[in-house]
Motif scaffolding. Structure first.
Motif, PDB file in Angstrom:
ATOM      1  N   VAL A 151       0.867  -1.178   0.000  1.00  0.00           N
ATOM      2  CA  VAL A 151       0.000   0.000   0.000  1.00  0.00           C
ATOM      3  C   VAL A 151       0.904   1.228   0.000  1.00  0.00           C
ATOM      4  O   VAL A 151       1.692   1.423   0.923  1.00  0.00           O
ATOM      5  N   GLU A 152       0.764   2.047  -1.030  1.00  0.00           N
ATOM      6  CA  GLU A 152       1.629   3.228  -1.169  1.00  0.00           C
ATOM      7  C   GLU A 152       0.760   4.468  -1.334  1.00  0.00           C
ATOM      8  O   GLU A 152       0.478   4.901  -2.444  1.00  0.00           O
ATOM      9  N   HIS A 153       0.322   5.015  -0.213  1.00  0.00           N
ATOM     10  CA  HIS A 153      -0.498   6.225  -0.290  1.00  0.00           C
ATOM     11  C   HIS A 153       0.036   7.328   0.634  1.00  0.00           C
ATOM     12  O   HIS A 153      -0.692   8.255   0.961  1.00  0.00           O
ATOM     13  N   HIS A 154       1.289   7.196   1.059  1.00  0.00           N
ATOM     14  CA  HIS A 154       1.924   8.243   1.854  1.00  0.00           C
ATOM     15  C   HIS A 154       3.158   8.783   1.124  1.00  0.00           C
ATOM     16  O   HIS A 154       3.751   8.095   0.285  1.00  0.00           O
ATOM     17  N   THR A 155       3.551   9.993   1.493  1.00  0.00           N
ATOM     18  CA  THR A 155       4.730  10.623   0.889  1.00  0.00           C
ATOM     19  C   THR A 155       5.804  10.917   1.939  1.00  0.00           C
ATOM     20  O   THR A 155       6.728  11.686   1.688  1.00  0.00           O
ATOM     21  N   GLU A 156       5.654  10.305   3.110  1.00  0.00           N
ATOM     22  CA  GLU A 156       6.618  10.470   4.192  1.00  0.00           C
ATOM     23  C   GLU A 156       6.677   9.172   4.999  1.00  0.00           C
ATOM     24  O   GLU A 156       5.949   8.207   4.714  1.00  0.00           O
ATOM     25  N   PHE A 157       7.542   9.156   6.008  1.00  0.00           N
ATOM     26  CA  PHE A 157       7.671   7.983   6.873  1.00  0.00           C
ATOM     27  C   PHE A 157       6.303   7.560   7.416  1.00  0.00           C
ATOM     28  O   PHE A 157       5.565   8.385   7.961  1.00  0.00           O
ATOM     29  N   VAL A 158       5.993   6.269   7.335  1.00  0.00           N
ATOM     30  CA  VAL A 158       4.764   5.737   7.928  1.00  0.00           C
ATOM     31  C   VAL A 158       5.108   5.223   9.320  1.00  0.00           C
ATOM     32  O   VAL A 158       5.949   4.338   9.474  1.00  0.00           O
ATOM     33  N   TYR A 159       4.451   5.769  10.324  1.00  0.00           N
ATOM     34  CA  TYR A 159       4.755   5.446  11.719  1.00  0.00           C
ATOM     35  C   TYR A 159       3.696   4.586  12.377  1.00  0.00           C
ATOM     36  O   TYR A 159       3.999   3.689  13.150  1.00  0.00           O
ATOM     37  N   GLY A 160       2.427   4.890  12.144  1.00  0.00           N
ATOM     38  CA  GLY A 160       1.338   4.216  12.837  1.00  0.00           C
ATOM     39  C   GLY A 160       0.607   3.239  11.942  1.00  0.00           C
ATOM     40  O   GLY A 160       0.463   3.472  10.737  1.00  0.00           O
ATOM     41  N   LEU A 161       0.128   2.130  12.544  1.00  0.00           N
ATOM     42  CA  LEU A 161      -0.571   1.099  11.779  1.00  0.00           C
ATOM     43  C   LEU A 161      -1.423   0.278  12.744  1.00  0.00           C
ATOM     44  O   LEU A 161      -0.970  -0.054  13.838  1.00  0.00           O
ATOM     45  N   ASP A 162      -2.651  -0.046  12.321  1.00  0.00           N
ATOM     46  CA  ASP A 162      -3.490  -0.878  13.175  1.00  0.00           C
ATOM     47  C   ASP A 162      -4.557  -1.578  12.355  1.00  0.00           C
ATOM     48  O   ASP A 162      -4.943  -1.122  11.277  1.00  0.00           O
ATOM     49  N   TYR A 163      -5.042  -2.709  12.909  1.00  0.00           N
ATOM     50  CA  TYR A 163      -6.183  -3.440  12.372  1.00  0.00           C
ATOM     51  C   TYR A 163      -7.424  -3.127  13.201  1.00  0.00           C
ATOM     52  O   TYR A 163      -7.340  -2.982  14.425  1.00  0.00           O
ATOM     53  N   ASN A 164      -8.569  -3.078  12.542  1.00  0.00           N
ATOM     54  CA  ASN A 164      -9.841  -2.949  13.234  1.00  0.00           C
ATOM     55  C   ASN A 164     -10.312  -4.341  13.660  1.00  0.00           C
ATOM     56  O   ASN A 164     -10.513  -5.223  12.817  1.00  0.00           O
ATOM     57  N   LEU A 165     -10.482  -4.549  14.963  1.00  0.00           N
ATOM     58  CA  LEU A 165     -10.914  -5.853  15.471  1.00  0.00           C
ATOM     59  C   LEU A 165     -12.347  -6.186  15.066  1.00  0.00           C
ATOM     60  O   LEU A 165     -12.746  -7.348  15.053  1.00  0.00           O
ATOM     61  N   HIS A 166     -13.127  -5.149  14.752  1.00  0.00           N
ATOM     62  CA  HIS A 166     -14.551  -5.334  14.496  1.00  0.00           C
ATOM     63  C   HIS A 166     -14.892  -5.481  13.017  1.00  0.00           C
ATOM     64  O   HIS A 166     -15.953  -6.008  12.678  1.00  0.00           O
ATOM     65  N   VAL A 167     -14.013  -5.001  12.148  1.00  0.00           N
ATOM     66  CA  VAL A 167     -14.295  -4.991  10.705  1.00  0.00           C
ATOM     67  C   VAL A 167     -13.166  -5.740   9.991  1.00  0.00           C
ATOM     68  O   VAL A 167     -12.081  -5.184   9.793  1.00  0.00           O
ATOM     69  N   PRO A 168     -13.373  -6.991   9.631  1.00  0.00           N
ATOM     70  CA  PRO A 168     -12.313  -7.770   8.979  1.00  0.00           C
ATOM     71  C   PRO A 168     -11.762  -7.060   7.739  1.00  0.00           C
ATOM     72  O   PRO A 168     -12.505  -6.605   6.874  1.00  0.00           O
ATOM     73  N   GLY A 169     -10.429  -6.944   7.705  1.00  0.00           N
ATOM     74  CA  GLY A 169      -9.768  -6.339   6.558  1.00  0.00           C
ATOM     75  C   GLY A 169      -9.599  -4.839   6.631  1.00  0.00           C
ATOM     76  O   GLY A 169      -8.887  -4.254   5.811  1.00  0.00           O
ATOM     77  N   GLN A 170     -10.231  -4.183   7.606  1.00  0.00           N
ATOM     78  CA  GLN A 170     -10.084  -2.728   7.702  1.00  0.00           C
ATOM     79  C   GLN A 170      -8.827  -2.373   8.479  1.00  0.00           C
ATOM     80  O   GLN A 170      -8.547  -2.936   9.537  1.00  0.00           O
ATOM     81  N   MET A 171      -8.067  -1.411   7.945  1.00  0.00           N
ATOM     82  CA  MET A 171      -6.813  -0.977   8.544  1.00  0.00           C
ATOM     83  C   MET A 171      -6.764   0.543   8.598  1.00  0.00           C
ATOM     84  O   MET A 171      -7.501   1.232   7.886  1.00  0.00           O
ATOM     85  N   ALA A 172      -5.878   1.051   9.445  1.00  0.00           N
ATOM     86  CA  ALA A 172      -5.606   2.480   9.494  1.00  0.00           C
ATOM     87  C   ALA A 172      -4.103   2.672   9.622  1.00  0.00           C
ATOM     88  O   ALA A 172      -3.405   1.856  10.229  1.00  0.00           O
ATOM     89  N   ASP A 173      -3.619   3.758   9.035  1.00  0.00           N
ATOM     90  CA  ASP A 173      -2.212   4.113   9.218  1.00  0.00           C
ATOM     91  C   ASP A 173      -2.077   5.623   9.286  1.00  0.00           C
ATOM     92  O   ASP A 173      -3.002   6.376   8.954  1.00  0.00           O
TER      93      ASP A 173
END
Length: 314
Positions: free
Chosen positions: A275-297
């Motif tokens: 997944v390449e949608h940032h233009t700087e260092f990616v620091y944060g990342l997590d999975y949603n326990l309630h929604v399979p496949g949903q992520m945040a960064d």
């Protein structure tokens, strides 16, 4: 559906989904890339119409990590650049409920235990120390010493009460047991560079993952730590965050200074998706326990992305 939120002159360090509310995330940010300046915590609700700010908290120094309480949907604990951990109530717009100050340098990481009834939180710092807290008390319960460099992350075992792992700039990952007087039960010389991240497999209590400045992700059987059980190669620069999938024992996601997030099959040692949608260092990342496949960064480009990745990647 992908949703994006801009943190506006605040650079993202950590993002966490709520264990209670499927639409809610919190993001820890710092001004001026965390070098100087203040910090902000954004509490966000995400739905098909967009991203809504539920609450925004300000702190006098950078905020580098946060963790949701496991016993109250409104409580957050955050890691401060001033050596503090702060306890915030999302339902109250004023300052923190308390700020606990024992670390002598920046706090990099905080984590709330998922296996014990107590309100136990771990903090890790540039002062090389790990502290155990019950946030209802004014002082820490215990201090764990042993690392020779900055402790970048701590991660409670989701399986074994009182057990946690730590990742350090001394090139090691350590496994600790709060119930033992000597604390450290395993020392893993995991990488030939600083170790920035670690996370436990959610399906195997003995499997631990580490990510390093060397760009590698390694899996470890903590009972036999002499050799890794897998090595994942593909990031061009440091791996800043690892998150083991809550939906598959063989899937791990990673965020890197190469501006990307990668999803891996650890059994095949194969990168499944980039997944390449940032233009700087990616620091944060997590999975949603309630929604399979949903992520945040989140990244230093001031963007928080919430997005869906297929669980059945080829």
């Amino acid at each position: 559906m992908n949703q994006t939120f801009r943190t506006k002159s605040r650079h993202g360090y950590s993002v966490k989904f709520s264990p209670y509310l499927p639409q809610r995330i919190a993001c820890a940010t710092s001004q001026y890339y965390g070098i100087v300046g203040s910090g902000s915590i954004f509490v966000l609700d995400v739905d098909p119409s967009g991203v809504r700010v539920v609450q925004q908290f300000e702190w006098s120094e950078g905020v580098f990590d946060l963790t949701w309480a496991e016993n109250n949907e409104n409580i957050l604990v955050a890691a401060g650049g001033d050596g503090s951990i702060q306890v915030w109530d999302v339902s109250q717009p004023q300052g923190p409920l308390k700020a606990l100050r024992e670390h002598t340098k920046e706090v990099n990481a905080v984590d709330w235990s998922q296996t014990r009834n107590e309100h136990f939180v771990l903090s890790a710092s540039w002062d090389k120390l790990i502290k155990l807290w019950d946030i209802s008390q004014a002082q820490s319960i215990e201090t764990f010493q042993g690392h020779d460099h900055i402790v970048y992350q701590v991660s409670w075992s989701p399986h074994v009460p009182g057990c946690f792992a730590s990742a350090s700039g001394d090139h090691s990952v350590r496994v600790w047991d709060c119930r033992r007087s000597d604390g450290c039960v395993a020392l893993i010389p995991a990488h030939e560079a600083e170790v920035l991240s670690c996370d436990w497999c959610k399906y195997d209590q003995n499997l631990l993952f580490s990510g390093s400045v060397d760009g590698l992700i390694k899996g470890w059987d903590i009972r036999k730590p002499a050799h890794p059980v897998c090595v994942l190669r593909g990031h061009k620069y440091a791996v800043r965050r690892i998150r083991a999938s809550p939906f598959s024992g063989s899937i791990v996601a990673s965020a890197s200074y190469d501006f990307s997030v990668k999803i891996w099959d650890t059994e095949q040692e194969l990168c499944l998706d980039t997944v390449e949608h940032h233009t700087e260092f990616v620091y944060g990342l997590d999975y949603n326990l309630h929604v399979p496949g949903q992520m945040a960064d989140c990244a230093w480009d001031e963007l928080v992305h919430v997005y869906q990745r297929p669980l059945n990647l080829p």
